[in-house]
Design an enzyme around this catalytic site. Structure first.
Site, mmCIF file in Angstrom:
data_model
loop_
_atom_site.group_PDB
_atom_site.id
_atom_site.type_symbol
_atom_site.label_atom_id
_atom_site.label_comp_id
_atom_site.label_asym_id
_atom_site.label_seq_id
_atom_site.Cartn_x
_atom_site.Cartn_y
_atom_site.Cartn_z
ATOM 1 C CG ASP A 71 27.045 -15.154 -77.876
ATOM 2 O OD1 ASP A 71 27.731 -15.392 -78.892
ATOM 3 O OD2 ASP A 71 27.084 -14.057 -77.283
ATOM 4 C CB SER A 114 29.815 -15.254 -75.694
ATOM 5 O OG SER A 114 29.438 -13.951 -76.091
ATOM 6 N NE ARG A 143 27.600 -11.389 -79.249
ATOM 7 C CZ ARG A 143 28.849 -11.021 -78.942
ATOM 8 N NH1 ARG A 143 29.040 -9.999 -78.137
ATOM 9 N NH2 ARG A 143 29.872 -11.654 -79.432
ATOM 10 C CD GLN A 185 22.784 -13.057 -71.805
ATOM 11 O OE1 GLN A 185 22.449 -13.750 -70.850
ATOM 12 N NE2 GLN A 185 23.094 -11.776 -71.683
ATOM 13 C CE1 TYR A 242 30.123 -9.158 -82.247
ATOM 14 C CE2 TYR A 242 27.891 -8.451 -82.786
ATOM 15 C CZ TYR A 242 28.810 -9.458 -82.546
ATOM 16 O OH TYR A 242 28.409 -10.762 -82.596
#
Length: 394
Positions: A151, A154, A143, A148, A254
């Site tokens: 990901d 997500s 992360r 991003q 997390y």
């Protein structure tokens, strides 16, 4: 001579001409029950082909996600009649889910597989490693800001959070927004979201758009600002010790398991809020661990008849012990929705986002038309779960 884009694939159609150097990328149809997503869309296939790759797509691979074969052909893909053709000719396979027991024999040493391979499934990784294929589990990406765009957790959790609220609204025998009518005023539905990660935040936003009154809970204090920015009320459980406060910060984006004393206080407060709610969306997961129980049977028993619980953690045991995987059940007058793969119920957009995640990951492992594993790249190193018949993730 160009490969006929609508003709069945044969071995000669994927052989490069002298001097050509390109990777053959295969997209087989997903075979797991209920899996409607596809790992590449015509949009991403066009970009792969423009980069020099030969893309082989199994006929019908995108049909459930509403991407027809003709669109793939127009984007530059060759079409294969079956999975065996794709596996036989591809250097790199793009998957949504890990290969099943029926697919594993089709793999060969030297091939690479990119997909959501479940890095916590030790038996599954061992079976994949035994084929000699190189596996990249996209869920294992760290992360960090640079990761991003790839990901997958997500992008797919965002969809799950949205769909959870839509399903709950569909099964709730009430309106979501407040309505003022000639027949009287209808109060807005009350929604409680447990877990304010990506799925939880999207659930909050969707419920607010539908006009509900929303509350949310999360172990991380940083989540309070995000929850309130979406117009929801944060269910705040005070910390009594420095240890509780430190653990609540989480690790790597997390949540971490909280001490028993804090969990007991949270359970009491959450139970009180759930009993007042019309909808509960439970999203709390800790990677590699069973899902924490946040909604007990006693809480369900105290909820209003006709209330709805959507348990997004059901695949890991569930945030409610009464949830049943891939079923809608009723207990004590409360409907519990336990679908394990909500993104597959929004297959067109879920596939589009996932395929873009995959495309961005390929930029890290493909160079000059061939596989180039950059082990010094922290994203690649984290996602590389098996190679040379060895499982690399402990």
């Amino acid at each position: 001579m160009p490969v006929p884009r609508t003709a069945p694939l044969d071995a000669s159609s994927v052989q490069p001409s002298p001097g050509e150097n390109f990777m053959k990328i295969g997209i087989p149809a997903e075979t797991r029950a209920g899996e409607t997503r596809v790992a590449a869309t015509p949009e991403t296939v066009k970009k792969l082909a423009a980069g020099g790759a030969q893309v082989l797509v199994q006929r019908g691979a995108g049909s459930a996600a509403r991407y027809p074969d003709e669109a793939y052909a127009a984007a530059g893909a060759a079409l294969a009649d079956g999975a065996a053709d794709v596996y036989a000719h591809a250097d790199l396979l793009l998957k949504v889910r890990a290969p099943t027991a029926d697919e594993l024999p089709l793999l060969r040493a030297g091939q690479a597989v990119v997909g959501m391979l479940d890095p916590f499934d030790a038996a599954g990784l061992a079976a994949l490693a035994a084929t000699g294929a190189t596996g990249f589990a996209l869920e294992a990406a760290p992360r960090i800001t640079r990761a991003q765009s790839l990901d997958v957790l997500s992008s797919q959790a965002n969809i799950a959070g949205y769909k959870a609220v839509i399903l709950a609204a569909d099964h709730l025998g009430r309106f979501m927004p407040m309505l003022m009518t000639a027949a009287g005023t209808v109060k807005a539905a009350r929604v409680v979201v447990l877990g304010a990660g990506v799925a939880g935040l999207q659930a909050i936003a969707t419920a607010k758009r539908l006009g509900a009154v929303v509350e949310a809970s999360d172990v991380r204090p940083a989540a309070k600002e995000q929850v309130e920015s979406l117009g929801a009320k944060f269910i705040d459980v005070p910390f009594e010790t420095d240890e509780e406060r430190e653990i609540a910060q989480g690790a790597g984006g997390y949540a971490r398991p909280m001490p028993a004393a804090w969990m007991a206080r949270q359970a009491a407060l959450v139970s009180e809020r759930c009993k007042q709610a019309d909808i509960v969306v439970a999203t709390a997961l800790i990677p590699g661990r069973p899902a924490p129980v946040l909604v007990s049977e006693d809480t369900v028993r105290g909820m209003k008849p006709g209330s709805v619980i959507v348990d997004l953690a059901v695949e890991r045991g569930g945030n409610c012990p009464l949830s049943a995987p891939d079923q809608i059940v009723e207990h004590h007058g409360v409907t519990l929705i336990g679908y394990t793969n909500l993104p597959a119920r929004v297959a067109t957009d879920a596939s589009a986002l996932y395929a873009r995640n995959v495309l961005d990951f390929l930029k890290l492992i493909v160079a000059d038309g061939s596989l180039a594993i950059r082990r010094d790249d922290e994203i690649v190193a984290a996602c590389l779960v098996c190679e040379d018949r060895n499982v690399l993730r402990k």
